[in-house]
Design a protein around this motif. Structure first.
Motif, PDB file in Angstrom:
ATOM      1  N   LEU A 274      -8.538   3.667  -1.096  1.00 18.92           N
ATOM      2  CA  LEU A 274      -7.244   3.962  -1.688  1.00 18.92           C
ATOM      3  C   LEU A 274      -6.152   3.300  -0.874  1.00 18.92           C
ATOM      4  CD1 LEU A 274      -7.739   7.719  -2.403  1.00 18.92           C
ATOM      5  CD2 LEU A 274      -8.056   5.787  -3.906  1.00 18.92           C
ATOM      6  N   ALA A 275      -5.233   2.580  -1.546  1.00 22.88           N
ATOM      7  CA  ALA A 275      -4.157   2.028  -0.757  1.00 22.88           C
ATOM      8  C   ALA A 275      -2.928   1.721  -1.561  1.00 22.88           C
ATOM      9  CB  ALA A 275      -4.644   0.815  -0.020  1.00 22.88           C
ATOM     10  N   VAL A 276      -2.804   0.506  -2.140  1.00 18.73           N
ATOM     11  CA  VAL A 276      -1.461   0.075  -2.490  1.00 18.73           C
ATOM     12  C   VAL A 276      -1.370  -0.523  -3.880  1.00 18.73           C
ATOM     13  CG1 VAL A 276      -1.775  -2.203  -1.530  1.00 18.73           C
ATOM     14  CG2 VAL A 276       0.484  -1.266  -1.674  1.00 18.73           C
ATOM     15  N   SER A 277      -0.267  -0.276  -4.545  1.00 17.72           N
ATOM     16  CA  SER A 277       0.062  -0.972  -5.782  1.00 17.72           C
ATOM     17  C   SER A 277       1.487  -1.490  -5.657  1.00 17.72           C
ATOM     18  CB  SER A 277      -0.030  -0.012  -6.972  1.00 17.72           C
ATOM     19  OG  SER A 277       0.481  -0.634  -8.132  1.00 17.72           O
ATOM     20  N   LEU A 278       1.683  -2.755  -6.002  1.00 15.97           N
ATOM     21  CA  LEU A 278       3.025  -3.342  -5.904  1.00 15.97           C
ATOM     22  C   LEU A 278       3.633  -3.484  -7.286  1.00 15.97           C
ATOM     23  CD1 LEU A 278       2.227  -6.093  -3.342  1.00 15.97           C
ATOM     24  CD2 LEU A 278       3.329  -3.926  -2.957  1.00 15.97           C
ATOM     25  N   HIS A 279       4.935  -3.478  -7.353  1.00 15.39           N
ATOM     26  CA  HIS A 279       5.637  -3.589  -8.624  1.00 15.39           C
ATOM     27  C   HIS A 279       6.375  -4.918  -8.660  1.00 15.39           C
ATOM     28  CE1 HIS A 279       4.728   0.606  -9.393  1.00 15.39           C
ATOM     29  NE2 HIS A 279       5.053   0.833  -8.136  1.00 15.39           N
ATOM     30  N   ALA A 280       6.230  -5.637  -9.762  1.00  9.84           N
ATOM     31  CA  ALA A 280       6.804  -6.975  -9.888  1.00  9.84           C
ATOM     32  C   ALA A 280       8.300  -6.942  -9.628  1.00  9.84           C
ATOM     33  CB  ALA A 280       6.528  -7.524 -11.282  1.00  9.84           C
ATOM     34  N   GLY A 281       8.750  -7.959  -8.880  1.00 11.14           N
ATOM     35  CA  GLY A 281      10.166  -8.084  -8.604  1.00 11.14           C
ATOM     36  C   GLY A 281      10.687  -7.204  -7.494  1.00 11.14           C
ATOM     37  N   ALA A 282       9.814  -6.419  -6.874  1.00  9.93           N
ATOM     38  CA  ALA A 282      10.277  -5.491  -5.832  1.00  9.93           C
ATOM     39  C   ALA A 282       9.839  -5.968  -4.465  1.00  9.93           C
ATOM     40  CB  ALA A 282       9.722  -4.092  -6.091  1.00  9.93           C
ATOM     41  N   GLU A 283      10.694  -5.732  -3.491  1.00 16.43           N
ATOM     42  CA  GLU A 283      10.316  -5.942  -2.102  1.00 16.43           C
ATOM     43  C   GLU A 283      10.605  -4.640  -1.384  1.00 16.43           C
ATOM     44  OE1 GLU A 283      11.749  -8.711   1.581  1.00 16.43           O
ATOM     45  OE2 GLU A 283      11.425  -9.653  -0.351  1.00 16.43           O
ATOM     46  N   ASN A 284       9.551  -3.956  -0.950  1.00 16.56           N
ATOM     47  CA  ASN A 284       9.687  -2.584  -0.485  1.00 16.56           C
ATOM     48  C   ASN A 284       9.595  -2.493   1.028  1.00 16.56           C
ATOM     49  OD1 ASN A 284       9.746  -1.595  -3.182  1.00 16.56           O
ATOM     50  ND2 ASN A 284       7.543  -1.921  -3.278  1.00 16.56           N
TER      51      ASN A 284
ATOM     52  N   GLN B 205       1.270  -0.118   9.228  1.00 14.00           N
ATOM     53  CA  GLN B 205       2.406  -0.149   8.323  1.00 14.00           C
ATOM     54  C   GLN B 205       2.230  -1.305   7.359  1.00 14.00           C
ATOM     55  OE1 GLN B 205       5.684  -0.408  11.115  1.00 14.00           O
ATOM     56  NE2 GLN B 205       6.080   1.780  10.916  1.00 14.00           N
ATOM     57  N   VAL B 206       2.184  -0.987   6.093  1.00 12.35           N
ATOM     58  CA  VAL B 206       2.012  -2.013   5.068  1.00 12.35           C
ATOM     59  C   VAL B 206       3.388  -2.509   4.641  1.00 12.35           C
ATOM     60  CG1 VAL B 206       1.104  -2.524   2.779  1.00 12.35           C
ATOM     61  CG2 VAL B 206      -0.085  -0.897   4.272  1.00 12.35           C
TER      62      VAL B 206
ATOM     63  N   GLY C 144      -6.372  -3.934  -1.279  1.00 13.37           N
ATOM     64  CA  GLY C 144      -6.622  -4.749  -2.468  1.00 13.37           C
ATOM     65  C   GLY C 144      -7.196  -3.936  -3.609  1.00 13.37           C
ATOM     66  N   HIS C 145      -8.149  -3.069  -3.294  1.00 18.47           N
ATOM     67  CA  HIS C 145      -8.771  -2.254  -4.340  1.00 18.47           C
ATOM     68  C   HIS C 145      -7.723  -1.422  -5.071  1.00 18.47           C
ATOM     69  CE1 HIS C 145     -10.648   1.445  -5.878  1.00 18.47           C
ATOM     70  NE2 HIS C 145     -11.627   0.637  -6.231  1.00 18.47           N
ATOM     71  N   ASN C 146      -6.814  -0.866  -4.335  1.00 14.54           N
ATOM     72  CA  ASN C 146      -5.866   0.021  -4.980  1.00 14.54           C
ATOM     73  C   ASN C 146      -4.721  -0.696  -5.662  1.00 14.54           C
ATOM     74  OD1 ASN C 146      -6.835   2.892  -4.545  1.00 14.54           O
ATOM     75  ND2 ASN C 146      -7.304   1.807  -2.667  1.00 14.54           N
ATOM     76  N   TRP C 147      -4.448  -1.911  -5.260  1.00 15.12           N
ATOM     77  CA  TRP C 147      -3.549  -2.727  -6.077  1.00 15.12           C
ATOM     78  C   TRP C 147      -4.188  -2.955  -7.449  1.00 15.12           C
ATOM     79  CZ3 TRP C 147      -4.623  -7.555  -8.190  1.00 15.12           C
ATOM     80  CH2 TRP C 147      -3.552  -8.124  -8.908  1.00 15.12           C
ATOM     81  N   VAL C 148      -5.471  -3.233  -7.477  1.00  9.40           N
ATOM     82  CA  VAL C 148      -6.166  -3.505  -8.735  1.00  9.40           C
ATOM     83  C   VAL C 148      -6.082  -2.320  -9.688  1.00  9.40           C
ATOM     84  CG1 VAL C 148      -8.478  -3.759  -9.727  1.00  9.40           C
ATOM     85  CG2 VAL C 148      -7.739  -5.299  -7.920  1.00  9.40           C
ATOM     86  N   VAL C 149      -6.282  -1.104  -9.179  1.00  8.73           N
ATOM     87  CA  VAL C 149      -6.329   0.058 -10.067  1.00  8.73           C
ATOM     88  C   VAL C 149      -4.974   0.733 -10.225  1.00  8.73           C
ATOM     89  CG1 VAL C 149      -8.761   0.437  -9.599  1.00  8.73           C
ATOM     90  CG2 VAL C 149      -7.059   1.651  -8.224  1.00  8.73           C
ATOM     91  N   GLY C 150      -3.935   0.195  -9.593  1.00 12.13           N
ATOM     92  CA  GLY C 150      -2.586   0.666  -9.853  1.00 12.13           C
ATOM     93  C   GLY C 150      -2.148   1.876  -9.074  1.00 12.13           C
ATOM     94  N   LEU C 151      -2.701   2.091  -7.879  1.00 11.20           N
ATOM     95  CA  LEU C 151      -2.291   3.214  -7.055  1.00 11.20           C
ATOM     96  C   LEU C 151      -1.235   2.772  -6.040  1.00 11.20           C
ATOM     97  CD1 LEU C 151      -5.729   4.955  -6.428  1.00 11.20           C
ATOM     98  CD2 LEU C 151      -3.951   5.579  -8.068  1.00 11.20           C
ATOM     99  N   PRO C 152      -0.404   3.695  -5.546  1.00 12.05           N
ATOM    100  CA  PRO C 152       0.670   3.323  -4.627  1.00 12.05           C
ATOM    101  C   PRO C 152       0.168   3.024  -3.228  1.00 12.05           C
ATOM    102  CG  PRO C 152       0.689   5.678  -5.003  1.00 12.05           C
ATOM    103  CD  PRO C 152      -0.336   5.115  -5.947  1.00 12.05           C
ATOM    104  N   VAL C 153       1.076   2.465  -2.414  1.00 10.36           N
ATOM    105  CA  VAL C 153       0.707   1.984  -1.098  1.00 10.36           C
ATOM    106  C   VAL C 153       0.176   3.098  -0.199  1.00 10.36           C
ATOM    107  CG1 VAL C 153       3.046   2.203  -0.195  1.00 10.36           C
ATOM    108  CG2 VAL C 153       1.486   0.565   0.843  1.00 10.36           C
ATOM    109  N   ASP C 154       0.690   4.289  -0.350  1.00 11.13           N
ATOM    110  CA  ASP C 154       0.261   5.389   0.505  1.00 11.13           C
ATOM    111  C   ASP C 154      -0.686   6.345  -0.233  1.00 11.13           C
ATOM    112  OD1 ASP C 154       2.157   6.338  -1.231  1.00 11.13           O
ATOM    113  OD2 ASP C 154       3.149   7.636   0.240  1.00 11.13           O
ATOM    114  N   ALA C 155      -1.464   5.815  -1.167  1.00 10.12           N
ATOM    115  CA  ALA C 155      -2.337   6.667  -1.980  1.00 10.12           C
ATOM    116  C   ALA C 155      -3.345   7.430  -1.142  1.00 10.12           C
ATOM    117  CB  ALA C 155      -3.063   5.823  -3.027  1.00 10.12           C
ATOM    118  N   ASP C 156      -3.863   6.810  -0.078  1.00 13.94           N
ATOM    119  CA  ASP C 156      -4.841   7.512   0.746  1.00 13.94           C
ATOM    120  C   ASP C 156      -4.224   8.746   1.384  1.00 13.94           C
ATOM    121  OD1 ASP C 156      -3.223   5.824   2.216  1.00 13.94           O
ATOM    122  OD2 ASP C 156      -4.794   5.230   3.633  1.00 13.94           O
ATOM    123  N   VAL C 157      -2.989   8.611   1.861  1.00 20.40           N
ATOM    124  CA  VAL C 157      -2.299   9.743   2.468  1.00 20.40           C
ATOM    125  C   VAL C 157      -1.974  10.796   1.410  1.00 20.40           C
ATOM    126  CG1 VAL C 157      -0.249  10.463   3.744  1.00 20.40           C
ATOM    127  CG2 VAL C 157      -1.350   8.272   4.270  1.00 20.40           C
ATOM    128  N   GLN C 158      -1.483  10.360   0.267  1.00 20.10           N
ATOM    129  CA  GLN C 158      -1.127  11.305  -0.786  1.00 20.10           C
ATOM    130  C   GLN C 158      -2.343  12.091  -1.280  1.00 20.10           C
ATOM    131  OE1 GLN C 158       1.671  10.322  -3.886  1.00 20.10           O
ATOM    132  NE2 GLN C 158       2.214   8.415  -2.861  1.00 20.10           N
TER     133      GLN C 158
END
Length: 478
Positions: free
Chosen positions: A10-20, A35-36, A405-419
């Protein structure tokens, strides 16, 4: 089979046009450097950077959001075949040169294909990171090869299918299970492809799949290790930035219709031992914030699987293996993915036991939890092991990159493991009991039973196998 592992992905999903800004895990589940940082290039390529300065090494992973589920009938196996062909050349790299150059840099590399995605990775000394970024960008943007290379590699893939699937009774069982379980969902097709589709595959099929899906706005670059995020961003812009974005093909929903009753198949294969696999359609976990009812159920199903088979001496081992009903027994809640979710129970009956008896025993464990729930100590043990797994996940730079990478693919947020670690603390015995009661009836169930056949008989009917040619391409299929 211990099933805390999905949570390590579990990890990260990015949104187009955003720099977070960086998002970090709490101190008890991550190193201080974990820190991602997220960037989006103008062409839509997502860039995830995770500094970890414990060793002078770096991992680059390129994730493409395309896999076997994006194929169509008659062209199964294309995603996996194209994974092989990425090692076969580009405008600047002749066949085999990519792997030779990575090795010369002191690195290791490989790739993998799943139903949901295709991934490529290299691990190198941190000082050589820009070299492999340039190499990966070149083959991603300009993959090309002669037809003769395709023909040779296609024979490699056919032999891979023979070795990994057709010569493996349990792999054949699982292939038939998924083909029976789903009628509309694309997960029904094997990742490696049906042999008849491989036999009819042409070079232009792979080229067309490459043009459709291998575009920067359908990919994520993950870099982890002894790196500076701003420097990685600059290199990403230099090497990947010139690629042009393109419109992706429309992805049709291909929704699985309701199942109208139990499905049951027997799979005859040369084997010494029977095997049985039970698969139920269950809710997928699509989000970890503002969870809907189906997301909470999916999380409770993960906990249920861990109660059954998540640690040494869990219920399936105690009640089925130690009592000699089964030689082995396992459970899995496959709730992360772009397609439908599945809950699996499987096992091999012990000597003197039947597949029917083991099937009843496996279902009996679910029924016991549906009646009695899970006691507080058992549930707490699962949660404690879950938390420990998050700490252990940080030991591997490669593992951290793979989670992102796995969690970008499935659409989960960057801190999904913590959440999710926080969310699982709220799962109660009543939640686990509730999903055990609601999702394990016959109408969602497919049962596949391996019926062992004499090996001599199989030898008379099977196609002869050939010596597998050598290949520089990736061989991992998930």
């Amino acid at each position: 089979m211990k099933h805390f592992l999905p949570l390590l992905c579990l990890a990260v999903s990015l949104h187009a046009g955003a720099e977070n800004p960086p998002v970090s895990a709490p101190p008890d589940t991550a190193t201080p450097s974990a820190q991602v940082q997220q960037f989006t290039l103008d062409n839509g390529l997502q860039v995830l950077v995770l500094p970890d300065r414990r060793a002078p090494t770096a991992v680059q992973m390129l994730w493409v959001r395309t896999g076997a589920m994006d194929e169509v009938d008659g062209r199964s196996g294309l995603a996996h075949m194209l994974e092989h062909m990425l090692f076969k050349g580009s405008k600047a790299l002749p066949p085999g040169a990519f792997s030779r150059r990575v090795a010369a840099l002191g690195g290791q590399e490989n790739a993998f294909t799943s139903r949901d995605y295709t991934g490529y990775y290299q691990q190198v000394p941190a000082s050589r990171l820009p070299d492999v970024m340039q190499l990966e960008a070149e083959r991603f943007a300009h993959n090309q090869w002669p037809d003769e290379e395709f023909a040779k590699e296609l024979e490699v893939v056919k032999e891979e299918r023979r070795m990994r699937t057709e010569d493996s009774p349990r792999a054949m069982l699982m292939e038939q299970l998924y083909a029976t379980m789903f009628s509309a969902a694309p997960y029904r097709r094997p990742i490696v492809g049906w042999m008849s589709d491989l036999d009819s595959m042409h070079p232009d099929d792979a080229r067309s799949f490459y043009r459709d899906w291998y575009v920067p706005n359908n990919a994520a670059l993950v870099v982890a290790g002894d790196v500076d995020p701003l420097q990685v961003k600059a290199w990403a812009q230099q090497y990947y930035g010139p690629m042009a974005a393109r419109t992706l093909p429309e992805r049709k929903p291909r929704t699985e219709p309701p199942q109208l009753g139990i499905k049951r198949i027997s799979v005859k294969q040369p084997a010494e031992q029977a095997y049985v696999a039970l698969a139920w359609k269950v809710p997928a976990l699509r989000q970890v914030t503002d969870m809907e009812a189906q997301d909470k159920d999916a999380l409770a199903l993960l906990v249920l699987s861990a109660v059954l088979d998540g640690y040494d001496g869990a219920r399936l081992e105690r009640h089925l293996v130690q009592t000699r009903l089964a030689d082995s027994a396992g459970s899995g809640a496959d709730v992360f993915g772009r397609g439908p979710a599945v809950f699996l129970l499987m096992g091999a009956p012990a000597k003197g036991q039947t597949s029917a008896a083991l099937e009843a025993g496996l279902r009996g464990e679910i029924e016991r939890i549906a009646r009695e729930g899970v006691d507080a100590a058992e549930l707490q043990r699962v949660k404690t092991q879950w938390q420990a797994s998050q700490v252990y996940a940080r030991d591997s730079v490669m593992g951290q990159a793979q989670s992102l990478g796995h969690n970008w693919v499935v659409g989960l947020p960057v801190d999904a493991d913590v959440q999710l670690l926080q969310q699982v603390q709220g799962i109660t015995s009543a939640d686990v009991q509730s999903v055990a009661r609601r999702y394990f009836g016959d109408d969602n169930l497919t049962v596949a039973t391996l019926v062992p056949q004499p090996r001599a008989q199989a030898a008379n009917t099977s196609a002869p196998s050939s010596t597998r040619p050598s290949t520089q391409s990736a061989k991992e299929e998930k």
